[in-house]
Design an enzyme around this catalytic site. Structure first.
Site, PDB file in Angstrom:
ATOM      1  N   LEU A 100       0.830  -1.194   0.000  1.00 22.26           N
ATOM      2  CA  LEU A 100       0.000   0.000   0.000  1.00 22.26           C
ATOM      3  C   LEU A 100       0.871   1.253   0.000  1.00 22.26           C
ATOM      4  O   LEU A 100       1.891   1.317   0.683  1.00 22.26           O
ATOM      5  CB  LEU A 100      -0.920   0.012   1.221  1.00 22.26           C
ATOM      6  CG  LEU A 100      -1.830  -1.211   1.397  1.00 22.26           C
ATOM      7  CD1 LEU A 100      -2.744  -1.018   2.604  1.00 22.26           C
ATOM      8  CD2 LEU A 100      -2.654  -1.469   0.145  1.00 22.26           C
ATOM      9  N   GLY A 145       0.892  -5.247   1.097  1.00 23.10           N
ATOM     10  CA  GLY A 145      -0.173  -5.325   0.108  1.00 23.10           C
ATOM     11  C   GLY A 145       0.198  -6.120  -1.129  1.00 23.10           C
ATOM     12  O   GLY A 145      -0.670  -6.699  -1.787  1.00 23.10           O
ATOM     13  N   ASN A 168       4.036  -7.682   6.517  1.00 19.80           N
ATOM     14  CA  ASN A 168       4.893  -7.106   7.552  1.00 19.80           C
ATOM     15  C   ASN A 168       4.309  -5.843   8.183  1.00 19.80           C
ATOM     16  O   ASN A 168       5.031  -4.977   8.667  1.00 19.80           O
ATOM     17  CB  ASN A 168       6.277  -6.798   6.965  1.00 19.80           C
ATOM     18  CG  ASN A 168       6.227  -5.771   5.846  1.00 19.80           C
ATOM     19  OD1 ASN A 168       5.265  -5.724   5.082  1.00 19.80           O
ATOM     20  ND2 ASN A 168       7.262  -4.956   5.736  1.00 19.80           N
TER      21      ASN A 168
END
Length: 292
Positions: A100, A145, A168
């Site tokens: 992301l 993501g 993570n």
């Protein structure tokens, strides 16, 4: 006086004409606008009917609202055209997707933050429940993501051994939402998921293969694409409707969670990511990226 007026008028008209010509010449001398480069490229093989969907947002395919929107539209188009299968990969030689886009979450107006998350939700659901077979050809690092996109596909083939993959989020002070957890748990089991998520661990390709996070490891992208095609080919003689309904049954928990909790999931995300401590953590992370 009339002569002076006419002279001033003539000078003014000449000045206007000169500016007009100058502006026209300047417009003609400017370079044409650069063509818009798509963030997601789609190529459908005429023979097999399989689509190769390539993430194309250099340098690391960070998932922002425009990229997710294009990916969602590509998946919908493949659904409408009854695609035979989809291979998701990257135009980068070293990164599948870095996850992301932090800039979508750091110091962002609430309406933009909401649009970002709802776009992620809908695009993920479209990929996760797609009627056609899906393969992630992971040709680079795939944290957070990026790992979610890979987990949402039915098969994962990864170039190794140097690239890594994993969810993570905890390392950034962010909590992976339930649908992230479901995706990983259904692939590697409850215990391995708990250990992976609480530590925010990234797995090397060989480690990921060992715990089942990926299904196959190859040495280059060409081999990954060939392996992906091979996986999809096995469904050529399987009735599509039976395959689709079976897939939805197996993935029912994740699908129902998103359908039933989309608004609550958005609110939880908004409440979490706007907390001062989370924003500070994102700021520190961005600072480390600038130093690299």
């Amino acid at each position: 006086m009339a002569v002076v007026y006419r002279s001033w008028k003539a000078l003014t008209q000449n000045a206007i004409l000169t500016r007009s010509v100058s502006n026209s010449l300047r417009l003609y001398s400017q370079k044409p606008p650069a063509p818009v480069v798509p963030l997601v490229n789609v190529e459908v093989d005429d023979k097999s009917g399989v689509a190769v969907v390539t993430l194309n947002r250099p340098p690391v395919n960070s998932l922002n609202t425009p990229l997710l929107t294009e990916l969602g539209a590509a998946i919908k188009n493949l659904e409408d055209n009854k695609s035979r299968g989809m291979i998701l990969t990257s135009s980068s030689d070293t990164v599948f997707s870095a996850g992301l886009d932090i800039l979508e979450m750091y110091n962002t107006p609430k309406d933009q933050l909401s649009a970002f998350w709802t776009t992620l939700q809908s695009t993920w659901l479209s990929l996760y429940r797609s009627s056609f077979p899906t393969v992630a050809a992971i040709n680079g690092h795939s944290p957070a993501g990026g790992c979610l996109l890979a987990l949402s596909c039915e098969y994962r083939v990864m170039v190794g051994p140097k690239f890594s993959i994993g969810l993570n989020e905890t390392q950034l002070g962010i909590v992976a939402p339930p649908w992230f957890v479901i995706c990983m748990r259904d692939v590697i089991g409850h215990r391995q998921t708990e250990l992976a998520l609480t530590t925010g661990r990234l797995f090397s390709a060989p480690e990921a293969l060992k715990i089942g996070l990926i299904d196959s490891m190859v040495s280059n992208k060409a081999e990954a694409m060939a392996e992906a095609q091979k996986f999809i080919t096995q469904f050529a003689k399987i009735p599509p409707l039976a395959r689709k309904l079976t897939k939805e049954s197996v993935r029912g928990e994740g699908i129902r969670y998103m359908e039933d909790n989309m608004i609550d999931d958005l609110q939880i995300f908004m409440d979490l990511v706007t907390q001062p401590k989370i924003q500070k953590g994102l700021e520190m992370y961005l600072a480390t990226l600038k130093k690299k």
